[in-house]
Design an enzyme around this catalytic site. Sequence first.
Site, short mmCIF file in Angstrom:
data_model
loop_
_atom_site.label_atom_id
_atom_site.label_comp_id
_atom_site.label_asym_id
_atom_site.label_seq_id
_atom_site.Cartn_x
_atom_site.Cartn_y
_atom_site.Cartn_z
CG HIS A 174 -14.29 13.73 -45.55
ND1 HIS A 174 -14.90 12.48 -45.66
CD2 HIS A 174 -13.78 13.92 -44.25
CE1 HIS A 174 -15.06 12.03 -44.41
NE2 HIS A 174 -14.36 12.92 -43.62
CG ASP A 176 -15.96 15.28 -41.04
OD1 ASP A 176 -15.65 14.07 -41.21
OD2 ASP A 176 -14.88 16.03 -41.24
CG ASP A 288 -11.57 11.35 -41.69
OD1 ASP A 288 -10.30 11.16 -41.50
OD2 ASP A 288 -12.47 12.44 -41.20
CG ASP A 425 -11.77 17.37 -44.24
OD1 ASP A 425 -11.54 16.26 -44.82
OD2 ASP A 425 -11.46 17.36 -43.00
CG HIS A 565 -15.35 9.56 -39.46
ND1 HIS A 565 -16.03 9.32 -40.52
CD2 HIS A 565 -14.94 10.68 -39.51
CE1 HIS A 565 -15.73 10.43 -41.14
NE2 HIS A 565 -15.02 11.12 -40.89
#
Length: 1144
Positions: A174, A176, A288, A425, A565
């Site tokens: 994941h 971000d 998420d 993450d 997000h």
Amino acid sequence: MKLSRQFTVFGSAIFCVVIFSLYLMLDRGHLDYPRGPRREGSFPQGQLSILQEKIDHLERLLAENNEIISNIRDSVINLSESVEDGPKGSPGNGSQGLARLLSSQSALQVDPKDCLFASQSGSQHPDVQMLDVYDLIPFDNPDGGVWKQGFDIKYEADEWDSEPLQVFVVPHSHNDPGWLKTFNDYFRDKTQYIFNNMVLKLKEDSSRKFIWAEISYLSKWWDMIDIPKKEAVKSLLQNGQLEIVTGGWVMPDEATAHYFALIDQLIEGHQWLEKNLGVKPRSGWAIDPFGHSPTMAYLLKRSGFSHMLVQRIHYAVKKHFSLQKTLEFFWRQNWDLGSVTDILCHMMPFYSYDIPHTCGPDPKICCQFDFKRLPGGRYGCPWGVPPEAISPGNVQSRAQMLLDQYRKKSKLFRTKVLLAPLGDDFRFSEYTEWDLQYRNYEQLFNYMNSQPSLNVKIQFGTLSDYFDALEKASEKSAQSLFPVLSGDFFTYADRDDHYWSGYFTSRPFYKRMDRTMESRLRTAEILYHLALKQAQKYKINKFLSLPHYTTLTEARRNLGLFQHHDAITGTAKDWVVVDYGTRLFQSLNFLEKIIGDSAFLLILKDKKMYQSQPSDTFLEMDMKQISQDSLPKKTVIQLNAQEPRYLVVYNPFEQERASVVSVCVNSAAVQVLSDTGKPMEVQVSAVWNDARTISQTAYEVSFLAHIPPLGMKVYKIIESQSSSSHMADYFLYNGGVAENGRFLVKNMIGAGDAITIENSFLALWFDRSGLMEKVRMKEDGRHHEMKVQFLWYGTTSRRDKSGAYLFLPDGQGQPYVSLRPPLVRVTHGRIYSEVTSFFEHVTHTVRLYNVQGIERQSVEVSNIVDIRTVHNREIVMRISSKINSQNRFFTDLNGYQIQPRRTMSKLPLQANVYPMSTMAYIQDAEHRLTLLSAQSLGTASMASGQIEVFMDRRLMQDDNRGLGQGVHDNKITANLFRILLEKRNGVNTEEEKKSPVSYPSLLSHLTSSFLNHPFLPMVLSAKLSSPAVELLSELHLLQSSLPCDIHLVNLRTIQSKTGKDYSDEAALILHRKGFDCQFSSRGTGLSCSTTQGKMSVPKLFNKFAVESLTLSSLSLMHSPPDAQNISDITLSPMEISTFRIRLR
């Protein structure tokens, strides 16, 4: 003479209308009774019900008749006013005025069939309705044992004898696009290595799989790698080892993002994939975002997806769904009367998407199968038992232990197919992790698959591998295995009373900037595409050679990145927020250049003149923002007596519209001339340097502009001593003023009169602090309580406090108290009147427009909020009324649909706060009170008759969700709202209470569009004001207004298949809005109608012929196999559709 003839004609018209309506009334009275077969013995009862129906019908017709007559009466009054006020000696003005007034008063023609949708909607009963689920759940949070928020799961050893358990372990990472580091820093430190290692490590063994979601990162890496690496990626995709899931530019937030931007980032990702990799994602992956919206499900379905996965959902909901085995369901839109919106959705059952919470219910055991946490590494297991490397000596016991977790997890689902995600993450950034995870799991798989007695078939898989196997398994069942669910998944709580309702409001400055950017991007897209077509036609190389398409693409990507997000949510580190803000700010500036150049080319009389113009900037916006963290300010237009200045006003709306335009000039002696050269009625208002001092060098001039759909008009502004401009008057309460110059400023010391402002539709009363108390609607003369007040929420004294994500208040909101009464400034003017109160932390302005049409029917509220000096406080505006809404209220989801809400006493206060993108309302049988918003914020209805909106929050500590800081980078923030009070008729409140759907009125939809897409005034550069540059006085880009309920979402130039340039096609995206007809639609001043969603394409654009138009999927990934060129469009209510259009 001419006038009396007009009145005679007009009187006859009234007479004819009355007679005709009475005839219709009687005629329909005869026919409108049920034709159903009569039951024996029920004859008298049947007759009575027929009679009752006739009476009801007659009452309805009488009401309609009254409305027609009152419309005509209004027209006569307006006509006589316009005759009295009209410029003297302008022959023919009366008859033009009559025609315009008649068209505007009887304007809104709603086809009765268009009202059926809202009245039928919600009659479908899904198996699971989220509103009911909340009634069922006790929210008692008992300790569930190893699965703390769940329960003990048991199984029998022989359950898989007839059909083995099929397990798909799905490795993922994941990433971000900004959170604790900026997008670029994460890429430099982590993401590029994940990609590089992925190519090497997946090639080692064809059974290894991996999934990837965020295209923003993939595209950045793609631009820097060599061709062999690119070919390797393509072959991994082709042989199914690598899958792109969702494939949007980011994994967007679903609470605060608007559907325009959600669609745009999806198109950007999918277009990039089509061009560079030739793949089409088919499964959604959203692990998420903090709560989930059905809007996202709808957009994925319209893009051609068949499955999706969600994760962050209230722990009590997850437990309930696990007990019922409804974690996999068909997600259907609340408003869907059939099943066309159904999409299969998988809800992950446990606390998180990390490895300890994805193999099964016991995180202590699952953590031992995260081989990055082996002893000696940087990470350990917080439960105290580390993983063991798999070897022939322990493989049997470790496999048994892991399989036990898989089996327990599978008991929560309805098939023998199991999904086990493997990631976290920024995982797999190190070469060693690929080896540790894959090699240890390979040994476990080999052992399990070699033991028939275990009845398990286990392998690495992609998300679609899992869903394909699931569908295959479900086909064996006679009826559908999966229930149908409707509703949404807000507000999210991950543990205890920790509700994530803070981020609905965090960093509101940027939530407002996001919406400005969306409106600007849409304007730039539309004007650029049409200007591009003209530049190609007239061979204007100067325009064609500009890098506009490149900067437009960059703007799309910067807006897309901000939908992430941790971006629009306001949940990133301070410097990451600055990075997002800087990207938005730079793109806003580029978009203004594109808009200025495109509008100039379109409005030029002689297109060839564009080539020879030396100027860099032809048209400039009248608002300028000087940095990423400051509010935009109006620029002052310099006038002189010799040369006029030209103001080009663009209407970004697809309907013809009358709206007030205000610009700043350097002289109070000012005249504005319309496109036909007639003097406009204007209001000159003071520009205030601060609360008490009037600028001596700037004046605001306001006038009513009437502009065609997607059209432009050119106004001349001249300095003229003979101008008869109306000067605004000022009245000050609770404090004096220093210097007033040209304006009448009156200090109201000890004056006992009430503070009031009014227009032809509403009158408002205020208290001595300038806060609204009541409103009178002039059409029926009734007074309504409508109190505005400000409140503070504090944060709890417990260990866990409010932060960027969480709202953990210390109790009910406390009234905002100022030590001394605020200065109150009342403005009375011809075009608008307003009341401004200067509190310490908020400058609050309430404005009424004194004009015809939509803008007069709502109250504009603007709050400039500054809480930079407070600690651990959140500021709220509450509107209180006598509306008997009880515990029910309504909020929109993503500006797309309305979700009914219930304020529940069994939930803590913070759980009753919900996201609002564009509106929230409360209602009873007689009235609806709507708060329309120009930015996403948190909202609640804490008591009957109330709506409150959170405007800013300043929190001094972290809330333990990984951010590691509070929220204390507050800016001076502008919040803009409209308050709309509407009368309802023909409402069955009992039926309504059961309904899972609700719709705004057309007036509400249109007011919201006005708020989000205001007129765009542009000033022609002073260098170009010479007569050599001739502009068209008016430009129509559409042939006529679109139907009232159809919104042109975008006209987006499509990229070319090769190179960085554009193709000759554009994506035309249209949305047909669902609306409620139980409201009066008179006097809206809109000359549009509804047409049951039908539109003729050849009649769409003015000056542009439609060469071809074909239907596409929402994000342009798919075209129907029989894609024909179409000439008529029909949209169902709520439908959003994309068409590929070619103009010339």
